[in-house]
Design an enzyme around this catalytic site. Structure first.
Site, PDB file in Angstrom:
ATOM      1  N   ARG A  29       0.915  -1.177   0.074  1.00  0.00           N
ATOM      2  CA  ARG A  29      -0.071  -0.073  -0.064  1.00  0.00           C
ATOM      3  C   ARG A  29       0.729   1.285   0.038  1.00  0.00           C
ATOM      4  O   ARG A  29       0.612   2.305  -0.521  1.00  0.00           O
ATOM      5  CB  ARG A  29      -0.924   0.061   1.247  1.00  0.00           C
ATOM      6  N   THR A  84      -7.712   6.234  -0.879  1.00  0.00           N
ATOM      7  CA  THR A  84      -7.307   4.723  -1.010  1.00  0.00           C
ATOM      8  C   THR A  84      -8.427   4.009  -0.073  1.00  0.00           C
ATOM      9  O   THR A  84      -8.461   4.469   1.060  1.00  0.00           O
ATOM     10  CB  THR A  84      -5.956   4.473  -0.653  1.00  0.00           C
ATOM     11  N   SER A  85      -9.256   3.301  -0.525  1.00  0.00           N
ATOM     12  CA  SER A  85     -10.373   2.608   0.221  1.00  0.00           C
ATOM     13  C   SER A  85      -9.831   1.774   1.503  1.00  0.00           C
ATOM     14  O   SER A  85      -8.526   1.181   1.220  1.00  0.00           O
ATOM     15  CB  SER A  85     -11.302   1.939  -0.716  1.00  0.00           C
ATOM     16  N   ALA A  86     -10.427   1.400   2.345  1.00  0.00           N
ATOM     17  CA  ALA A  86     -10.110   0.626   3.378  1.00  0.00           C
ATOM     18  C   ALA A  86      -9.931  -0.752   2.701  1.00  0.00           C
ATOM     19  O   ALA A  86     -10.641  -1.373   1.895  1.00  0.00           O
ATOM     20  CB  ALA A  86     -11.475   0.526   4.297  1.00  0.00           C
TER      21      ALA A  86
END
Length: 362
Positions: A29, A84-86
């Site tokens: 990430r 940025t999504s979970a």
């Protein structure tokens, strides 16, 4: 703990399939999140160079990370405009999309590019991923981070013509654009956060298939920012400065409704009532309330189950009847609710077993 170890721990904690976990493992990430992020709705952004440890902790939380606020401008509030999504939400959406080797994928909303990178690993060399990003600066950042993955990043608001097995959107829409589905192959799927209201409110994720009508089940709850082409100015919050004309009782209080995660299911079953969260002074402190709106009428549900309101209708009483129907049905889980989209995309019919239909009209 270094960044690689933090990424490994994040991947190990994902409850998903092994292929999806492997795709996450291949793309750390921190390789996609920009050096400047927005930790909260107020205050200054956080720069990685200023506090690398805090930056890393936020990046490797299990939550979404805001990577742009106010469309890149300034404001009194840091309104998220790219993120940025979970991780678990991403994994659940990807799983619902049924993406696999050879899939042709259209992604709406590139953001950091992390989701597109994971999709690229899942489709492999025989598949393809085209990702659409409306913000030129965001698109350029993602394009740089996605170099070597095979993902094609397209800048703009309209997808390129083509045939797709899967469409997956990372922004919420009230009205599903026809251009998102015109190239969807027979039996293809579109996974997206559906905005129940024009502004605010829950955006549960649904997996749809077919062409006319689009139909499918809700996958999970979600809280996504709106697609920029469907933004509208927010309405006045119900009851602001309104005079209290009546008092009543609701079956449970606001805190219980929130803790028991009932709001999204109530929203789906109450298309004529706007349901939202708010805060008001209460007793010796501050309370979370459920605010209800219906035209010129409003109601508040307080923590002790008492209600106040004004206007010709009583939204609290109306919602209490819907609450009772869901209670009698044993509170079906969210994935037991289905959505059917009318051919003109203006009526969204929700059902749960024998309950409903509830028609949400755009």
């Amino acid at each position: 703990m270094n960044l690689e170890d933090m990424h490994e721990r994040l991947v190990d904690g994902l409850e998903t399939t092994e292929p999806i976990r492997a795709a996450f493992a291949a793309h750390p990430r921190h390789g996609f999140v920009p050096d400047m992020i927005w930790p909260s709705a107020t205050g200054l952004p956080l720069y990685r160079t200023a506090d690398p440890d805090r930056w890393a902790r936020i990046v490797y939380s299990d939550d979404a990370v805001t990577t742009q606020a106010n469309d890149g401008g300034s404001g009194l509030v840091n309104t998220p405009s790219s993120s940025t999504s979970a991780p678990l939400v991403m994994a659940d959406m990807i799983r619902a999309s049924e993406v696999g080797p050879g899939s042709r994928v259209l992604e709406i909303g590139t953001g950091t590019g992390w989701n597109a990178a994971i999709l690229s690993s899942l489709v492999g060399p025989t598949g393809s991923v085209i990702s659409l990003e409306i913000d030129p600066e965001v698109a350029e950042h993602a394009r740089e981070r996605l170099a070597g993955t095979g993902v094609q990043v397209v800048t703009g608001g309209v997808p390129p013509e083509g045939a797709y097995d899967t469409v997956i959107a990372t922004c919420a829409v009230r009205h599903i654009p026809e251009e998102w589905t015109v190239g969807l192959a027979e039996g293809g799927r579109i996974v997206l956060p559906w905005a129940t209201y024009d502004w605010r409110g829950p955006t549960p994720i649904v997996a749809l298939s077919g062409s006319t009508p689009l139909t499918g089940a809700f996958v999970r709850d979600g809280s996504f920012m709106r697609d920029r082409t469907q933004r509208v100015p927010p309405n006045r919050f119900p009851g602001m400065d309104g005079e209290i004309e009546r008092e009543g009782r609701f079956p449970i209080g606001s805190d219980e409704m929130i803790e028991q995660d009932l709001l999204t299911r109530l929203v789906l079953a109450a298309p004529e009532i706007w349901v939202g969260l708010g805060g008001r002074p209460w007793k010796d402190g501050h309370a979370s309330i459920i605010a209800l709106g219906a035209g010129d009428s409003w109601s508040y549900v307080w923590p002790d189950g008492s209600t106040t309101g004004g206007g010709p209708r009583d939204p609290a009483e109306e919602l209490a009847k819907i609450y009772a129907a869901l209670e009698d049905a044993g509170w079906p889980e969210l994935d037991e609710f289905t959505l059917e989209v009318s051919p003109d995309r203006r009526t969204h019919r929700v059902r749960s077993g024998t309950l409903g239909p509830w028609d949400h009209r755009v």
